[in-house]
Design an enzyme around this catalytic site. Structure first.
Site, mmCIF file in Angstrom:
data_model
loop_
_atom_site.group_PDB
_atom_site.id
_atom_site.type_symbol
_atom_site.label_atom_id
_atom_site.label_comp_id
_atom_site.label_asym_id
_atom_site.label_seq_id
_atom_site.Cartn_x
_atom_site.Cartn_y
_atom_site.Cartn_z
ATOM 1 N N ARG A 284 0.793 -1.237 0.000
ATOM 2 C CA ARG A 284 0.000 0.000 0.000
ATOM 3 C C ARG A 284 0.824 1.285 0.000
ATOM 4 N NH1 ARG A 284 -4.755 1.039 0.577
ATOM 5 N NH2 ARG A 284 -4.708 2.325 2.455
ATOM 6 N N TRP A 403 -3.104 3.715 17.084
ATOM 7 C CA TRP A 403 -4.359 4.306 16.595
ATOM 8 C C TRP A 403 -4.700 3.752 15.236
ATOM 9 C CZ3 TRP A 403 -5.473 7.415 12.282
ATOM 10 C CH2 TRP A 403 -6.845 7.711 12.182
HETATM 11 C C1 GCO Z 1 -6.859 4.309 4.929
HETATM 12 C C2 GCO Z 1 -6.139 4.933 6.064
HETATM 13 C C3 GCO Z 1 -6.461 6.326 6.418
HETATM 14 C C4 GCO Z 1 -5.535 6.834 7.514
HETATM 15 C C5 GCO Z 1 -5.188 8.260 7.245
HETATM 16 C C6 GCO Z 1 -4.243 8.839 8.279
HETATM 17 O O1 GCO Z 1 -6.716 3.122 4.781
HETATM 18 O O2 GCO Z 1 -7.520 5.018 4.187
HETATM 19 O O3 GCO Z 1 -5.936 4.032 7.107
HETATM 20 O O4 GCO Z 1 -7.781 6.652 6.584
HETATM 21 O O5 GCO Z 1 -6.088 6.680 8.785
HETATM 22 O O6 GCO Z 1 -4.666 8.371 5.976
HETATM 23 O O7 GCO Z 1 -3.813 10.093 7.885
HETATM 24 MG MG MG Z 2 -5.539 2.134 6.132
#
Ligand code: GCO
Ligand code: MG
Length: 403
Positions: A284, A403
């Site tokens: 990713r 988080w």
């Molecule tokens: C996702 C991500 C995001 C992140 C964010 C943090 O898979 O889309 O986990 O939503 O939480 O980019 O800045």
């Molecule tokens: Mg994510």
């Protein structure tokens, strides 16, 4: 040769903060690069302004690989999200410039289109399973072929991935970090019924995805993977933190559910073991946080040797400049898997007019020369920077958790 005469950092907040680098050459050609690092934006702005821009002036904008190596090797202190986002911004802007001078859209410079468009996944979420299914049906009606499912967890006041707004999700929404509460036990009980309900309502012709957001231990992640196998997910994402790449050996031994990881990675070294040992299925890493198009191509080529496909991050904190770059990259890379797509606010779209478009579940970057994205600087100036943090997370006994 196009000589770089200026490079400016533009910070704007049309709904959320974005840091953009605008490079200009002596022939008047300009290029854009995204340098947004959610919650730590000004660190990258300073890295660029104070330490990178002075080294760019006078250089030949066509020498992209040389400038990449100069900034990476020349920093001495290599890697890390701040450094690699700054390098990414320069790299993306230089590819934009090269495309404009050639009069070709970027994907033509990267080898040309390999497919009609990039399959994208949309975000269906809701406080309850019913709400999430309703949102997923809506995405299916809009033509999405891949949908990510996130739902509230019974017994927890809030969780990541569940938005207040139907289509727009932005977790960095507070002047100081919000504190969330977490229970892996409650969460693990809540996901299999979500997938069961989704297969029942949506059928089997749509890809279903899920993001664990680094919350589980490897053995818990293995259990979740096993529990979801009957519903054939496209992937589970970031099921455990990947600082220790060996974590994924244990998950892999226990489940055939495909694994995706890497939105927080910034260099090929972060995924070397994961890819080499075929511990994951999708990488990713994305243009903005992993050193730009130049470095992401290197990661993808390495991944291709090991049956790993791309699945680039595409949350709202990645600006339309990154979205365009990701689509040119995705259109031309052999081992493309899927691209995440979260819509930006209307104000963001107005600040960054762009040529990319969505149709029948696929996105196309368009045929404008370079990236096909502009920055309306006057409009950007009407949205000043606003400090915004991502939340932090504690377990029910008060211990800090990922988080
Ligand atoms: C996702 C991500 C995001 C992140 C964010 C943090 O898979 O889309 O986990 O939503 O939480 O980019 O800045
Ligand atoms: Mg994510």
């Amino acid at each position: 040769m196009p000589r770089i005469v200026s490079a400016r950092v533009i910070v704007t907040c049309p709904g959320r903060n974005f840091v953009t680098l605008k490079v200009e050459c002596d022939d008047g050609t300009t290029g854009l690069g995204d340098a947004t690092l959610n919650g730590r934006e000004l660190a990258v702005a300073s890295y660029l302004e104070d330490h990178v821009v002075p080294c760019l002036i006078g250089r030949d904008a066509h020498r992209i690989e040389d400038i990449w190596q100069y900034l990476y090797k020349g920093a001495y202190w290599r890697r890390g999200p701040v450094t690699m986002s700054a390098i990414a911004a320069v790299d993306t802007a230089l590819w934009d410039i090269k495309g404009k001078i050639a009069g070709l859209p970027l994907h033509q410079l990267l080898g040309g289109a390999m497919r009609e468009g990039c399959m994208v996944y949309g975000h269906a979420n809701g406080a309850t399973i019913e709400d999430t299914i309703e949102a997923a049906l809506d995405y299916q009606r809009q033509g999405y072929r891949a949908i990510r499912l996130q739902s509230g967890v019974p017994g927890l006041a809030s969780t990541y991935g569940v938005s207040k707004d139907r289509y727009f999700y932005e977790p960095a929404d507070a002047d100081l970090p919000t504190e969330n509460m977490w229970s892996s036990e409650k969460y693990l009980r809540s996901v299999p019924p979500l997938f069961a309900a989704a297969r029942e309502a949506l059928g089997w012709d749509v890809h279903l995805l899920h993001d664990v957001h680094h919350r589980l231990t490897p053995i818990e992640a293995a259990r979740l993977g096993k529990d979801l196998e009957p519903y054939r997910p496209f992937w589970i994402e970031d099921s455990t933190p990947a600082e220790n790449q060996a974590n994924f050996r244990l998950i892999r031994q226990h489940t055939t559910t495909p694994l995706a990881v890497g939105e927080v990675f910034n260099a090929i070294w972060d995924c070397k073991t994961l890819i080499e040992e075929q511990l994951i299925d999708y990488i990713r890493a994305t243009v903005v946080h992993a050193g730009g198009i130049t470095h992401l191509r290197r990661i993808a080529a390495f991944a291709d040797l090991h049956n790993v496909r791309t699945g680039c991050h595409g949350a709202t904190d990645l600006s339309p400049v990154t979205m365009a770059a990701a689509l040119h990259f995705g259109l031309s890379v052999p081992n493309f898997g899927v691209q995440e797509y979260m819509r930006h606010t209307d104000d963001t779209d107005a600040v960054f007019p762009h040529a990319y478009s969505f149709e029948a579940g696929l996105m196309h970057p368009g045929d404008a020369p370079g990236l096909g994205v502009d920055l309306d600087e006057d409009r950007a100036a009407t949205f000043p920077y606003k400090r915004a943090y991502l939340p932090v997370n504690r377990r029910e006994d008060g211990t800090m958790h990922d988080w």
